[in-house]
Design a protein around this motif. Structure first.
Motif, PDB file in Angstrom:
ATOM      1  N   ASN A   1       0.799  -1.219   0.000  1.00 24.44           N
ATOM      2  CA  ASN A   1       0.000   0.000   0.000  1.00 24.44           C
ATOM      3  C   ASN A   1       0.838   1.279   0.000  1.00 24.44           C
ATOM      4  N   PHE A   2       2.065   1.201  -0.500  1.00 23.85           N
ATOM      5  CA  PHE A   2       2.948   2.362  -0.568  1.00 23.85           C
ATOM      6  C   PHE A   2       2.783   3.098  -1.896  1.00 23.85           C
ATOM      7  N   ASP A   3       3.210   4.351  -1.931  1.00 20.15           N
ATOM      8  CA  ASP A   3       3.189   5.123  -3.180  1.00 20.15           C
ATOM      9  C   ASP A   3       4.079   4.494  -4.247  1.00 20.15           C
ATOM     10  N   TYR A   4       5.233   4.016  -3.843  1.00 22.22           N
ATOM     11  CA  TYR A   4       6.217   3.503  -4.784  1.00 22.22           C
ATOM     12  C   TYR A   4       5.692   2.250  -5.485  1.00 22.22           C
ATOM     13  N   ASN A   5       5.644   2.285  -6.800  1.00 20.30           N
ATOM     14  CA  ASN A   5       5.181   1.159  -7.628  1.00 20.30           C
ATOM     15  C   ASN A   5       3.810   0.623  -7.220  1.00 20.30           C
ATOM     16  N   PHE A   6       2.942   1.498  -6.755  1.00 26.03           N
ATOM     17  CA  PHE A   6       1.608   1.060  -6.347  1.00 26.03           C
ATOM     18  C   PHE A   6       0.804   0.590  -7.551  1.00 26.03           C
ATOM     19  N   GLU A   7       0.136  -0.533  -7.388  1.00 28.04           N
ATOM     20  CA  GLU A   7      -0.791  -1.041  -8.393  1.00 28.04           C
ATOM     21  C   GLU A   7      -2.102  -1.346  -7.692  1.00 28.04           C
ATOM     22  N   ALA A   8      -3.169  -0.668  -8.107  1.00 27.41           N
ATOM     23  CA  ALA A   8      -4.475  -0.873  -7.491  1.00 27.41           C
ATOM     24  C   ALA A   8      -4.943  -2.309  -7.701  1.00 27.41           C
ATOM     25  N   SER A   9      -5.676  -2.815  -6.725  1.00 27.27           N
ATOM     26  CA  SER A   9      -6.215  -4.173  -6.790  1.00 27.27           C
ATOM     27  C   SER A   9      -7.707  -4.117  -7.078  1.00 27.27           C
ATOM     28  N   ASP A  10      -8.191  -5.148  -7.744  1.00 31.68           N
ATOM     29  CA  ASP A  10      -9.612  -5.220  -8.062  1.00 31.68           C
ATOM     30  C   ASP A  10     -10.411  -6.003  -7.027  1.00 31.68           C
ATOM     31  N   ASP A  11      -9.767  -6.928  -6.347  1.00 29.56           N
ATOM     32  CA  ASP A  11     -10.479  -7.842  -5.463  1.00 29.56           C
ATOM     33  C   ASP A  11     -10.181  -7.544  -3.997  1.00 29.56           C
ATOM     34  N   PRO A  12     -11.084  -6.830  -3.306  1.00 30.55           N
ATOM     35  CA  PRO A  12     -10.830  -6.501  -1.899  1.00 30.55           C
ATOM     36  C   PRO A  12     -10.804  -7.719  -0.976  1.00 30.55           C
ATOM     37  N   CYS A  13     -11.258  -8.869  -1.479  1.00 34.80           N
ATOM     38  CA  CYS A  13     -11.238 -10.085  -0.668  1.00 34.80           C
ATOM     39  C   CYS A  13      -9.941 -10.881  -0.815  1.00 34.80           C
ATOM     40  N   SER A  14      -9.077 -10.446  -1.720  1.00 34.28           N
ATOM     41  CA  SER A  14      -7.791 -11.107  -1.900  1.00 34.28           C
ATOM     42  C   SER A  14      -6.905 -10.861  -0.678  1.00 34.28           C
ATOM     43  N   ARG A  15      -6.135 -11.878  -0.286  1.00 33.42           N
ATOM     44  CA  ARG A  15      -5.208 -11.714   0.851  1.00 33.42           C
ATOM     45  C   ARG A  15      -4.158 -10.646   0.573  1.00 33.42           C
TER      46      ARG A  15
END
Length: 176
Positions: A153-167
Motif C-alpha cells: 500500500n505504498f506510493d512507490y510502484n503502487f498497483e491498485a487491486s480489483d479484489d478486496p477479498c484477496s489476501r
C-alpha cells in the motif's frame, strides 16, 4: 565504527530470528513462542520505565489505531526508524523487533537514535493472533473483506487491486 556496530547488530538480529523459529506451519496451539499484542506493548512499557533518560514510549496514531513505539535516545546523530509487523500474521517480525529494542541499542550504537515500532498493524495482528493465523491485512470493520495488505500500500510502484477479498489486496489507492 558505525558500520562495524551495525554488522554486529545484524548478526545478533539474524541469530535471534533463528532462535525464535519460523512461523510457517505453526498451528494455533503452537503460538506459545509468540507474544500477544498486549504482551509486546507491555514489554515496551517496561523497557521505557526502566530508564527514562534513554527510552521513551510513543503512541503513534494511524487510521484511528494506536501504534506503540519506543524511542531510544543515545546522542545527537540521526534517528533510524525500524518498523515491523506490517503484515498481520508477521509474528516473528514483531517478536524480533521487541527483542532488538531490549538488546541495549544505545550502547551498541553510541550516538544513534532509534524509533522502533514492533507492530505497525495492531488491529490486524490481534485478529491474526486470536482468530485467523493466516490473516495478513489490516482490519476494516466497514469492509466486507477486512482491509488492505500494508506491504503493498505504498506510493512507490503502487498497483491498485480489483479484489478486496484477496489476501494481497493493495487497496484502491496508495496509503488507503
Amino acid at each position: 565504527i558505525f558500520y562495524e556496530n551495525f554488522q554486529r547488530a545484524t548478526v545478533k538480529f539474524t541469530d535471534l530470528s533463528h532462535r525464535i523459529g519460523r512461523c510457517s506451519g505453526v498451528s494455533k496451539k503452537d503460538m506459545d513462542g509468540f507474544d500477544s499484542l498486549s504482551t509486546l506493548n507491555s514489554r515496551l512499557s517496561a523497557l521505557a520505565a526502566s530508564d527514562s533518560s534513554t527510552y521513551e514510549l510513543l503512541e503513534l496514531a494511524s487510521s484511528g489505531n494506536t501504534i506503540d513505539a519506543l524511542r531510544v535516545n543515545s546522542g545527537d546523530q540521526p534517528t533510524m526508524m525500524i518498523v515491523c509487523g506490517m503484515r498481520a500474521n508477521d509474528f516473528e517480525s514483531a517478536q524480533s523487533c521487541v527483542e532488538l529494542a531490549e538488546s541495549d541499542l544505545a550502547s551498541q550504537f553510541p550516538g544513534m537514535n532509534f524509533i522502533i515500532a514492533p507492530v505497525a498493524n495492531p488491529n490486524g495482528y490481534d485478529y491474526a493472533f486470536d482468530t485467523d493465523r493466516f490473516w495478513t491485512k489490516t482490519r476494516d470493520e466497514n469492509s466486507v473483506c477486512g482491509g488492505v495488505d500494508l506491504s503493498r500500500n505504498f506510493d512507490y510502484n503502487f498497483e491498485a487491486s480489483d479484489d478486496p477479498c484477496s489476501r494481497s489486496y493493495s487497496g484502491e489507492s496508495a496509503r488507503s
